[in-house]
Design a protein around this motif. Structure first.
Motif, short mmCIF file in Angstrom:
data_model
loop_
_atom_site.label_atom_id
_atom_site.label_comp_id
_atom_site.label_asym_id
_atom_site.label_seq_id
_atom_site.Cartn_x
_atom_site.Cartn_y
_atom_site.Cartn_z
N GLN A 37 -134.83 40.34 -0.04
CA GLN A 37 -134.34 41.25 1.00
C GLN A 37 -132.83 41.43 0.89
N GLY A 38 -132.11 40.34 0.65
CA GLY A 38 -130.66 40.43 0.51
C GLY A 38 -130.26 41.27 -0.69
N LEU A 39 -130.94 41.07 -1.81
CA LEU A 39 -130.66 41.88 -3.00
C LEU A 39 -130.99 43.35 -2.76
N SER A 40 -132.07 43.58 -2.03
CA SER A 40 -132.48 44.95 -1.73
C SER A 40 -131.41 45.67 -0.91
N ILE A 41 -130.82 44.96 0.03
CA ILE A 41 -129.78 45.55 0.87
C ILE A 41 -128.60 46.04 0.03
N HIS A 42 -128.23 45.27 -0.97
CA HIS A 42 -127.04 45.57 -1.76
C HIS A 42 -127.31 46.50 -2.95
N THR A 43 -128.56 46.58 -3.37
CA THR A 43 -128.86 47.43 -4.53
C THR A 43 -129.54 48.73 -4.15
N GLY A 44 -130.14 48.77 -2.96
CA GLY A 44 -130.88 49.96 -2.56
C GLY A 44 -132.27 50.03 -3.17
N ILE A 45 -132.65 49.03 -3.95
CA ILE A 45 -133.99 48.97 -4.54
C ILE A 45 -134.94 48.33 -3.52
N GLY A 46 -136.16 48.82 -3.45
CA GLY A 46 -137.12 48.29 -2.50
C GLY A 46 -137.36 46.80 -2.67
N ILE A 47 -137.66 46.11 -1.56
CA ILE A 47 -137.86 44.66 -1.59
C ILE A 47 -138.98 44.28 -2.56
N GLY A 48 -140.04 45.07 -2.55
CA GLY A 48 -141.15 44.78 -3.44
C GLY A 48 -140.76 44.84 -4.90
N TRP A 49 -140.02 45.89 -5.26
CA TRP A 49 -139.59 46.02 -6.66
C TRP A 49 -138.62 44.91 -7.03
N ILE A 50 -137.75 44.53 -6.10
CA ILE A 50 -136.85 43.40 -6.34
C ILE A 50 -137.65 42.12 -6.57
N THR A 51 -138.71 41.95 -5.80
CA THR A 51 -139.57 40.76 -5.96
C THR A 51 -140.14 40.70 -7.37
#
Length: 215
Positions: A37-51
């Motif tokens: 979730q934290g990475l998603s906030i800073h990258t704009g990539i969806g949480i699922g894709w970040i996972t």
């Protein structure tokens, strides 16, 4: 084999859906989802894709630990995050404390049941679990210490990045172990096969005994 494959796939999809429900509840999520979730906030990539991306990067850490991925490991990387993303896309925002609690409980129970499904299928650990068992094998640390050190690290990193840490994070950490402990014996394909074989042999012995008695 068919049952094991279906169980693996259903388990991984359900696991992602359960994680998405805990996200929707907004009370706090497990350490790895906080990190995503934290990475998603800073990258704009969806949480699922970040996972999915994080799962692949964690898998690279298996190389120095000399861990070997299984089919389940690869499927975990591909399906869990995708399921999170799909569930978040279709589940509407939850309003009100009581509905949020209900959604959170449903999410935790889903994750526990899903863990029993995909672990019980016995196709190999997920990338995060494999990292911890690899650390245990290579470093000689207790499994609990490997798990705690990794999860505390990603939790702090996720929190600093803006991920949601709250009472739900504590509830998840305290309840997921006992719930998986209850689910796994019911869904372990090896135990199910053993019980089926035992029933078959018992029935065969009974038939044989009945036939010998009549002769």
């Amino acid at each position: 084999m068919t049952r094991r494959i279906v169980q693996l796939l259903v388990g991984l999809v359900l696991y992602g859906a359960g994680c998405a429900l805990t996200l929707e509840a907004g009370f706090g999520v497990d350490p790895w989802t906080v990190f995503a979730q934290g990475l998603s906030i800073h990258t704009g990539i969806g949480i699922g894709w970040i996972t999915n991306i994080v799962g692949f990067l964690v898998l690279l850490l298996w190389i120095p630990l000399r861990q070997r991925p299984g089919i389940g490991t690869v499927a975990n990387i591909l399906l869990v995050g995708t399921s999170i993303q799909a569930t978040l896309a279709v589940v509407p925002p939850v309003q009100g404390v009581v509905p949020r609690i209900a959604v959170f409980v449903a999410g935790v129970v889903s994750v526990a049941f899903a863990s029993g499904l995909y672990i019980g299928a016995r196709f190999g650990p997920g990338p995060r679990d494999g990292l911890m068992t690899g650390m245990h094998a290579r470093l000689g640390w207790p499994v609990w210490l490997c798990r705690a050190s990794v999860e505390v690290t990603v939790l702090i990193a996720g929190w600093l990045l803006g991920g949601t840490v709250g009472v739900g994070t504590l509830v998840f950490a305290a309840s997921i172990g006992p719930l998986v402990h209850l689910a796994l014996p019911l869904l372990d394909t090896r135990r199910v096969s053993s019980r089926a074989a035992l029933r078959s042999s018992t029935a065969g012995a009974a038939v044989a005994g009945d036939g010998s008695g009549r002769s």
